[in-house]
Design a protein around this motif. Structure first.
Motif, PDB file in Angstrom:
ATOM      1  N   GLN A  79       0.825  -1.221   0.000  1.00  0.00           N
ATOM      2  CA  GLN A  79       0.000   0.000   0.000  1.00  0.00           C
ATOM      3  C   GLN A  79       0.854   1.263   0.000  1.00  0.00           C
ATOM      4  O   GLN A  79       0.333   2.376  -0.092  1.00  0.00           O
ATOM      5  CB  GLN A  79      -0.940   0.035   1.223  1.00  0.00           C
ATOM      6  N   CYS A  80       2.166   1.111   0.114  1.00  0.00           N
ATOM      7  CA  CYS A  80       3.077   2.264   0.179  1.00  0.00           C
ATOM      8  C   CYS A  80       2.998   3.066  -1.113  1.00  0.00           C
ATOM      9  O   CYS A  80       3.113   2.495  -2.195  1.00  0.00           O
ATOM     10  CB  CYS A  80       4.501   1.769   0.408  1.00  0.00           C
ATOM     11  N   VAL A  81       2.829   4.367  -1.020  1.00  0.00           N
ATOM     12  CA  VAL A  81       2.715   5.181  -2.237  1.00  0.00           C
ATOM     13  C   VAL A  81       4.055   5.201  -2.993  1.00  0.00           C
ATOM     14  O   VAL A  81       4.084   5.484  -4.183  1.00  0.00           O
ATOM     15  CB  VAL A  81       2.240   6.628  -1.959  1.00  0.00           C
ATOM     16  N   HIS A  82       5.147   4.873  -2.298  1.00  0.00           N
ATOM     17  CA  HIS A  82       6.443   4.804  -2.985  1.00  0.00           C
ATOM     18  C   HIS A  82       6.764   3.367  -3.400  1.00  0.00           C
ATOM     19  O   HIS A  82       7.821   3.105  -3.965  1.00  0.00           O
ATOM     20  CB  HIS A  82       7.559   5.338  -2.081  1.00  0.00           C
ATOM     21  N   ALA A  84       7.585   0.705  -1.675  1.00  0.00           N
ATOM     22  CA  ALA A  84       8.697  -0.023  -1.059  1.00  0.00           C
ATOM     23  C   ALA A  84       8.535  -0.233   0.442  1.00  0.00           C
ATOM     24  O   ALA A  84       9.342  -0.912   1.054  1.00  0.00           O
ATOM     25  CB  ALA A  84       9.996   0.723  -1.330  1.00  0.00           C
ATOM     26  N   GLY A  85       7.485   0.340   1.040  1.00  0.00           N
ATOM     27  CA  GLY A  85       7.343   0.212   2.490  1.00  0.00           C
ATOM     28  C   GLY A  85       8.229   1.192   3.224  1.00  0.00           C
ATOM     29  O   GLY A  85       8.965   0.819   4.142  1.00  0.00           O
ATOM     30  N   CYS A  86       8.133   2.466   2.840  1.00  0.00           N
ATOM     31  CA  CYS A  86       9.018   3.494   3.402  1.00  0.00           C
ATOM     32  C   CYS A  86       8.786   3.714   4.896  1.00  0.00           C
ATOM     33  O   CYS A  86       9.682   4.131   5.617  1.00  0.00           O
ATOM     34  CB  CYS A  86       8.802   4.815   2.655  1.00  0.00           C
ATOM     35  N   GLY A  87       7.561   3.408   5.379  1.00  0.00           N
ATOM     36  CA  GLY A  87       7.278   3.590   6.798  1.00  0.00           C
ATOM     37  C   GLY A  87       6.765   4.981   7.140  1.00  0.00           C
ATOM     38  O   GLY A  87       6.390   5.238   8.285  1.00  0.00           O
ATOM     39  N   GLU A  88       6.764   5.881   6.170  1.00  0.00           N
ATOM     40  CA  GLU A  88       6.406   7.276   6.464  1.00  0.00           C
ATOM     41  C   GLU A  88       5.156   7.763   5.752  1.00  0.00           C
ATOM     42  O   GLU A  88       4.470   8.647   6.240  1.00  0.00           O
ATOM     43  CB  GLU A  88       7.574   8.183   6.064  1.00  0.00           C
ATOM     44  N   CYS A  89       4.845   7.203   4.570  1.00  0.00           N
ATOM     45  CA  CYS A  89       3.727   7.718   3.766  1.00  0.00           C
ATOM     46  C   CYS A  89       2.395   7.276   4.393  1.00  0.00           C
ATOM     47  O   CYS A  89       2.362   6.390   5.250  1.00  0.00           O
ATOM     48  CB  CYS A  89       3.848   7.207   2.332  1.00  0.00           C
ATOM     49  N   PRO A  90       1.286   7.882   3.978  1.00  0.00           N
ATOM     50  CA  PRO A  90      -0.020   7.495   4.539  1.00  0.00           C
ATOM     51  C   PRO A  90      -0.345   6.016   4.319  1.00  0.00           C
ATOM     52  O   PRO A  90      -0.932   5.380   5.198  1.00  0.00           O
ATOM     53  CB  PRO A  90      -1.009   8.382   3.775  1.00  0.00           C
ATOM     54  N   GLY A  91       0.039   5.461   3.172  1.00  0.00           N
ATOM     55  CA  GLY A  91      -0.238   4.044   2.892  1.00  0.00           C
ATOM     56  C   GLY A  91       0.425   3.138   3.914  1.00  0.00           C
ATOM     57  O   GLY A  91      -0.203   2.242   4.486  1.00  0.00           O
ATOM     58  N   CYS A  92       1.702   3.363   4.171  1.00  0.00           N
ATOM     59  CA  CYS A  92       2.448   2.577   5.164  1.00  0.00           C
ATOM     60  C   CYS A  92       1.865   2.795   6.556  1.00  0.00           C
ATOM     61  O   CYS A  92       1.615   1.861   7.312  1.00  0.00           O
ATOM     62  CB  CYS A  92       3.917   3.021   5.208  1.00  0.00           C
ATOM     63  N   HIS A  93       1.673   4.063   6.845  1.00  0.00           N
ATOM     64  CA  HIS A  93       1.287   4.440   8.191  1.00  0.00           C
ATOM     65  C   HIS A  93      -0.067   3.867   8.584  1.00  0.00           C
ATOM     66  O   HIS A  93      -0.214   3.265   9.644  1.00  0.00           O
ATOM     67  CB  HIS A  93       1.279   5.967   8.284  1.00  0.00           C
TER      68      HIS A  93
HETATM   69 ZN    ZN Z   1       5.316   4.171   2.309  1.00  0.00          ZN
END
Ligand code: ZN
Length: 410
Positions: A79-82, A84-93
């Motif tokens: 679901q990460c908008v980037h 990759a699972g950045c941990g910061e974007c709304p999708g990850c969060h």
């Molecule tokens: Zn993300």
């Protein structure tokens, strides 16, 4: 900022697989998006599904290895908008926080997941993802599905909607845990028991626990990350463990063996009761509010009959959850006890391995002297047989009494 895979302790190989799959899934979405202009229903040309992404996954591994942590992290990466699972974007969060609209989590509270719950889930998972990425269903403890619920899930896994991803967690891919047909349609991600050093490292980094406490807890928890954290932080969990590890030296006769069995069962019951009491009360209050208190006039009698039925359903669910909690608490105690006899065995064999329970090492050494390797092994086997018997639905008290007598007699 650590990414979504940071808490997946000691699982480098699995993380590598999941990262590649998330990247390939992001490529699929990009390709689908680019072909939207000329062919809205066209397939995602250019992205190779063989590159790592597939619609159904099973995460396997021993308890505490991080099956559900892995499934959640992978869902976040999808679901990460980037991508990759950045941990910061709304999708990850939102995925990590459990509030993403397109991620559904099934956590069985009782001994199994019902068919109606599974059907409703599968139906909703077939809808178009509101966030434009994937619809994800995570089933924790897929081994606790009823046969009917398993069949409902199988149908969806066999004919998956184009943007739906199923992430199942189970101890193993043995047919007792996951049906052969579901297994044959899933990619398997095996997790291993994380080494104590890796568990200690995450307790220090993530939870801010002092290094010496973290190392003791990681060893005592035998690779179970959640258990290690509880031992490090919760004084009651430490007390319960102390009581369990005091059992071996209290076994001086038939009477004390039976007393020890009662104490162990009652401690598990008390622990389970405490763990579910709050949720039980909250659910009851919520249901009573929803049903409205009292009521007169036409329709009230019918409404009351309906209310009684719902209350009965709730009580049934709660009872099943309490039974599960009791078994889990008892199993934790048996794992601690097994660790003690394992220490005695490795000491009797002079094996160059670190003890599980550093704080009872002296007592284990005394046991090793007295019982020799054979006696320590027989006792270890008695504990493991007790676990197997309870898993096979033998009444816990009977299984634990038999174990205590075997531990006393050797
Ligand atoms: Zn993300």
């Amino acid at each position: 900022m650590p990414d979504v895979f940071a808490d997946l302790v000691g699982q480098d190989e699995a993380v590598d697989t999941l990262r590649r799959a998330a990247a390939s899934a992001a490529a699929l979405l990009r390709a689908a998006h680019e072909s939207d202009a000329d062919d809205p229903d066209g397939p995602a040309d250019g992205a190779d599904p063989g590159a790592g992404m597939t619609h159904a996954w099973i995460f396997t591994g021993p308890p505490g290895s991080g099956r559900s942590v892995a499934a959640r992290a992978f869902a976040a990466a999808l679901q990460c908008v980037h991508g990759a699972g950045c941990g910061e974007c709304p999708g990850c969060h939102t995925t990590m926080a459990g509030t993403h609209a397109d991620v559904r989590l099934v956590v069985p509270e009782g001994l199994s997941i019902g068919v109606s719950e599974m059907r409703a889930l599968v139906l909703r998972a077939a809808s178009t993802p509101s966030g434009g990425r994937w619809q994800i269903v995570i089933v924790e403890d897929a081994d606790r599905l009823t046969e009917a619920a398993g069949n409902a899930l199988l149908k969806a896994v066999e004919e998956p909607p184009p943007r739906t991803v199923f992430l199942l967690c189970a101890p193993s891919t043995h047919p007792d845990d996951v049906s052969v047909t579901i297994r044959s349609r899933c990619r398997v991600v095996p997790l291993r028991q994380p080494p104590a050093g890796a568990v200690a490292e995450v307790l220090v980094r993530r939870d801010g626990i002092a290094p010496d406490v973290a190392h003791w807890a990681a060893a005592a928890a035998q690779g179970h990350v959640g258990r290690a954290r509880r031992l490090a932080r919760d004084p009651e969990a430490r007390q319960r463990r102390d009581a369990v590890l005091a059992v071996p030296r209290r076994l001086t006769g038939v009477g004390t063996a039976l007393d020890a069995a009662s104490a162990l069962i009652e401690a598990a019951e008390a622990e389970a009761e405490a763990s579910v009491a709050e949720a039980d009360a909250a659910e009851r209050a919520a249901l009573q509010t929803a049903l409205g208190a009292g009521g007169t006039g036409r329709g009230a009698a019918g409404a009351m009959r309906g209310a009684a039925g719902q209350l009965k359903d709730l009580e049934k669910r709660q009872k099943s959850r309490a039974t599960r909690a009791q078994r889990d608490a008892l199993d934790r105690a048996l794992v601690d006890l097994a660790g003690f006899y394992r220490d005695a065995l490795t000491m009797a064999l002079r094996a160059p391995v670190a003890p599980v329970h550093t704080d009872t090492a002296a007592m284990a050494e005394a046991g090793a002297q007295k019982w020799a390797a054979e006696g320590a092994l027989r006792r270890l086997e008695a504990v493991l047989e007790c676990r197997t018997a309870i898993e096979a639905n033998v009444k816990p008290r009977i299984a634990v009494e038999a174990m205590m007598l075997a531990l006393w007699k050797g």
